[in-house]
Design a protein around this motif. Structure first.
Motif, PDB file in Angstrom:
ATOM      1  N   VAL A 188       0.874  -1.161   0.000  1.00 27.20           N
ATOM      2  CA  VAL A 188       0.000   0.000   0.000  1.00 27.20           C
ATOM      3  C   VAL A 188       0.914   1.214   0.000  1.00 27.20           C
ATOM      4  O   VAL A 188       1.787   1.334   0.857  1.00 27.20           O
ATOM      5  N   CYS A 189       0.752   2.111  -0.972  1.00 24.00           N
ATOM      6  CA  CYS A 189       1.685   3.223  -1.154  1.00 24.00           C
ATOM      7  C   CYS A 189       1.111   4.519  -0.609  1.00 24.00           C
ATOM      8  O   CYS A 189      -0.089   4.783  -0.738  1.00 24.00           O
ATOM      9  N   VAL A 190       1.986   5.328  -0.044  1.00 25.51           N
ATOM     10  CA  VAL A 190       1.567   6.623   0.470  1.00 25.51           C
ATOM     11  C   VAL A 190       1.091   7.495  -0.690  1.00 25.51           C
ATOM     12  O   VAL A 190       1.698   7.533  -1.754  1.00 25.51           O
ATOM     13  N   LYS A 191      -0.023   8.172  -0.490  1.00 22.74           N
ATOM     14  CA  LYS A 191      -0.602   9.034  -1.525  1.00 22.74           C
ATOM     15  C   LYS A 191      -0.508  10.504  -1.140  1.00 22.74           C
ATOM     16  O   LYS A 191      -0.208  11.362  -1.960  1.00 22.74           O
ATOM     17  N   ASN A 192      -0.773  10.788   0.127  1.00 25.45           N
ATOM     18  CA  ASN A 192      -0.845  12.180   0.550  1.00 25.45           C
ATOM     19  C   ASN A 192      -0.482  12.278   2.020  1.00 25.45           C
ATOM     20  O   ASN A 192      -0.886  11.445   2.823  1.00 25.45           O
ATOM     21  N   ILE A 193       0.291  13.291   2.358  1.00 23.69           N
ATOM     22  CA  ILE A 193       0.582  13.607   3.755  1.00 23.69           C
ATOM     23  C   ILE A 193       0.315  15.088   3.967  1.00 23.69           C
ATOM     24  O   ILE A 193       0.808  15.925   3.211  1.00 23.69           O
ATOM     25  N   SER A 194      -0.479  15.408   4.976  1.00 23.78           N
ATOM     26  CA  SER A 194      -0.771  16.796   5.302  1.00 23.78           C
ATOM     27  C   SER A 194      -0.575  16.965   6.805  1.00 23.78           C
ATOM     28  O   SER A 194      -1.308  16.386   7.608  1.00 23.78           O
ATOM     29  N   GLY A 195       0.455  17.732   7.164  1.00 24.53           N
ATOM     30  CA  GLY A 195       0.807  17.833   8.574  1.00 24.53           C
ATOM     31  C   GLY A 195       0.956  19.259   9.052  1.00 24.53           C
ATOM     32  O   GLY A 195       1.150  20.192   8.272  1.00 24.53           O
ATOM     33  N   THR A 196       0.851  19.424  10.369  1.00 24.97           N
ATOM     34  CA  THR A 196       0.994  20.731  11.014  1.00 24.97           C
ATOM     35  C   THR A 196       2.096  20.663  12.061  1.00 24.97           C
ATOM     36  O   THR A 196       2.108  19.748  12.902  1.00 24.97           O
ATOM     37  N   PHE A 197       3.021  21.609  11.996  1.00 22.99           N
ATOM     38  CA  PHE A 197       4.104  21.692  12.974  1.00 22.99           C
ATOM     39  C   PHE A 197       3.626  22.550  14.138  1.00 22.99           C
ATOM     40  O   PHE A 197       3.250  23.711  13.952  1.00 22.99           O
ATOM     41  N   ILE A 198       3.635  21.980  15.335  1.00 28.80           N
ATOM     42  CA  ILE A 198       3.041  22.633  16.499  1.00 28.80           C
ATOM     43  C   ILE A 198       4.096  23.223  17.432  1.00 28.80           C
ATOM     44  O   ILE A 198       3.977  24.356  17.898  1.00 28.80           O
ATOM     45  N   LEU A 199       5.128  22.442  17.710  1.00 30.07           N
ATOM     46  CA  LEU A 199       6.226  22.901  18.563  1.00 30.07           C
ATOM     47  C   LEU A 199       7.551  22.571  17.896  1.00 30.07           C
ATOM     48  O   LEU A 199       7.644  21.595  17.142  1.00 30.07           O
ATOM     49  N   PRO A 200       8.592  23.365  18.148  1.00 27.85           N
ATOM     50  CA  PRO A 200       9.905  23.015  17.580  1.00 27.85           C
ATOM     51  C   PRO A 200      10.427  21.736  18.200  1.00 27.85           C
ATOM     52  O   PRO A 200      10.265  21.498  19.404  1.00 27.85           O
ATOM     53  N   GLY A 201      11.042  20.882  17.380  1.00 27.35           N
ATOM     54  CA  GLY A 201      11.605  19.638  17.891  1.00 27.35           C
ATOM     55  C   GLY A 201      12.988  19.864  18.483  1.00 27.35           C
ATOM     56  O   GLY A 201      13.713  20.769  18.073  1.00 27.35           O
ATOM     57  N   ARG A 202      13.340  19.047  19.463  1.00 24.17           N
ATOM     58  CA  ARG A 202      14.659  19.111  20.079  1.00 24.17           C
ATOM     59  C   ARG A 202      15.487  17.925  19.622  1.00 24.17           C
ATOM     60  O   ARG A 202      14.984  16.812  19.463  1.00 24.17           O
ATOM     61  N   ILE A 203      16.777  18.149  19.409  1.00 25.79           N
ATOM     62  CA  ILE A 203      17.629  17.074  18.913  1.00 25.79           C
ATOM     63  C   ILE A 203      18.112  16.147  20.029  1.00 25.79           C
ATOM     64  O   ILE A 203      18.660  15.080  19.751  1.00 25.79           O
ATOM     65  N   ASP A 204      17.909  16.545  21.289  1.00 27.51           N
ATOM     66  CA  ASP A 204      18.414  15.743  22.403  1.00 27.51           C
ATOM     67  C   ASP A 204      17.309  14.963  23.115  1.00 27.51           C
ATOM     68  O   ASP A 204      17.553  14.355  24.161  1.00 27.51           O
ATOM     69  N   VAL A 205      16.103  14.954  22.557  1.00 28.16           N
ATOM     70  CA  VAL A 205      14.980  14.237  23.168  1.00 28.16           C
ATOM     71  C   VAL A 205      14.358  13.316  22.126  1.00 28.16           C
ATOM     72  O   VAL A 205      14.069  13.754  21.004  1.00 28.16           O
ATOM     73  N   PRO A 206      14.138  12.033  22.447  1.00 27.78           N
ATOM     74  CA  PRO A 206      13.544  11.109  21.470  1.00 27.78           C
ATOM     75  C   PRO A 206      12.117  11.509  21.105  1.00 27.78           C
ATOM     76  O   PRO A 206      11.385  12.072  21.920  1.00 27.78           O
ATOM     77  N   PHE A 207      11.738  11.222  19.873  1.00 21.97           N
ATOM     78  CA  PHE A 207      10.363  11.411  19.426  1.00 21.97           C
ATOM     79  C   PHE A 207       9.598  10.113  19.656  1.00 21.97           C
ATOM     80  O   PHE A 207      10.124   9.022  19.450  1.00 21.97           O
ATOM     81  N   VAL A 208       8.370  10.235  20.114  1.00 21.97           N
ATOM     82  CA  VAL A 208       7.476   9.085  20.282  1.00 21.97           C
ATOM     83  C   VAL A 208       6.303   9.271  19.330  1.00 21.97           C
ATOM     84  O   VAL A 208       5.597  10.286  19.390  1.00 21.97           O
ATOM     85  N   TYR A 209       6.098   8.302  18.437  1.00 21.90           N
ATOM     86  CA  TYR A 209       5.041   8.400  17.437  1.00 21.90           C
ATOM     87  C   TYR A 209       3.853   7.522  17.830  1.00 21.90           C
ATOM     88  O   TYR A 209       4.034   6.373  18.240  1.00 21.90           O
ATOM     89  N   THR A 210       2.672   8.073  17.703  1.00 29.20           N
ATOM     90  CA  THR A 210       1.450   7.296  17.909  1.00 29.20           C
ATOM     91  C   THR A 210       0.626   7.366  16.637  1.00 29.20           C
ATOM     92  O   THR A 210       0.529   8.420  15.997  1.00 29.20           O
ATOM     93  N   VAL A 211       0.041   6.233  16.264  1.00 33.89           N
ATOM     94  CA  VAL A 211      -0.724   6.131  15.026  1.00 33.89           C
ATOM     95  C   VAL A 211      -2.148   5.727  15.354  1.00 33.89           C
ATOM     96  O   VAL A 211      -2.380   4.774  16.116  1.00 33.89           O
TER      97      VAL A 211
END
Length: 300
Positions: free
Chosen positions: A14-37
């Protein structure tokens, strides 16, 4: 995973067709990101997921991802704008191969380039994809473009680094070729295209406005990427190349970027991603916050 369940039917690829996202806060390079789907919908052809990226419990980025199942029967109609990159930008491309253009800088701003020359900053290799910036001086440095920033253009050539399967080992070539032609790397390639397209994207706006060194704050607000093609059009290895014995030969893609609007401390970045054969692979649209010197307002 390449295997997805749509309804009660298990399908491959199944191939990605469209991604539409909003950036809410600046990311930090020293803290891991946790993704929820979160599963929104599974249809016969399309499925939708909501994805949140968090750091320390706070959402930094939120998006909707739409995926499309391959359809064996396609409509006969198709249209797109003419690529014609070579002719439209002949003044800056003629006589040059993609690899003849310089590697895109880490930050596409004059102060960064000057700092690199002085030794104040060190350029690091951009991971995953090789991006080369075209010197558009002959095209952009005209009175017509200076008076009309929406006509400013920036081209970038890009290609895959390494192998989609990790290490580039000659003994794994046939396995990679088989998996590549079966579409197993297609979503990985889509990620590479999106990653390359966002390289220095917003700096096109400040340069088009003649304010390359005059900004104090710049950040993405929202980003939409629409893939118009899947399969061979987005795959990044040229298996028909006569140079395959020298290693995996990577295709050169090109991003054509511009800004169509600015105002109220915002700027819009648009681009088209073109395949080597002139197929319009994807379109991107990015809304951004840009503040210039002496115009910074108090935080709301």
């Amino acid at each position: 995973s390449r295997r997805h369940n749509i309804g009660n039917e298990s399908i491959l690829t199944v191939c990605v067709k469209n991604i539409s996202g909003t950036f809410i806060l600046p990311g930090r390079i020293d803290v891991p990101f946790v993704y929820t789907v979160r599963r929104i919908r599974d249809g016969g052809v399309y499925c939708l997921r909501a994805v949140d990226a968090r750091q320390e419990g706070k959402i930094c980025f939120s998006c909707l991802c739409s995926f499309k199942r391959r359809e064996p029967k396609q409509c006969s109609y198709s249209h797109q704008p003419a690529a014609d990159i070579g002719n439209r930008y002949r003044s800056v491309l003629e006589g040059k191969r993609p690899e003849d253009h310089p590697i895109a800088p880490g930050i596409d701003a004059p102060w960064w380039e000057e700092g690199v020359k002085k030794g104040d900053f060190t350029e690091c290799e951009f991971p995953g994809v090789e991006v080369r910036k075209v010197d558009m001086g002959r095209y952009n440095e005209t009175d017509e473009v200076r008076k009309n920033p929406h006509t400013y253009r920036q081209l970038q050539f890009y290609r895959l680094r390494g192998s989609p399967d990790g290490e580039e080992n000659p003994e794994d070539r046939e396995k990679i070729k088989s998996q590549d032609r079966a579409g197993e790397y297609d979503n990985l390639y889509a990620c590479a295209h999106m990653y390359a397209s966002d390289k220095n994207s917003l700096f096109v706006i400040t340069r088009a406005l003649g304010q390359a060194n005059n900004w104090v704050t710049m950040a993405s607000l929202s980003l939409t990427v629409v893939f118009h093609e899947h399969g061979e059009a987005l795959r990044m290895i040229d298996w028909d190349s006569t140079k395959q014995m020298e290693g995996l030969q990577k295709k050169w893609f090109v991003q054509e970027a511009w800004t169509s609007r600015s105002g109220e401390n915002r700027g819009l970045h648009e681009s088209r991603l073109w395949s080597p054969d002139g197929t319009l692979l994807a379109t991107t649209l990015q809304d951004s916050m840009i503040r210039f010197k002496n115009t910074v307002s108090e935080k709301l």
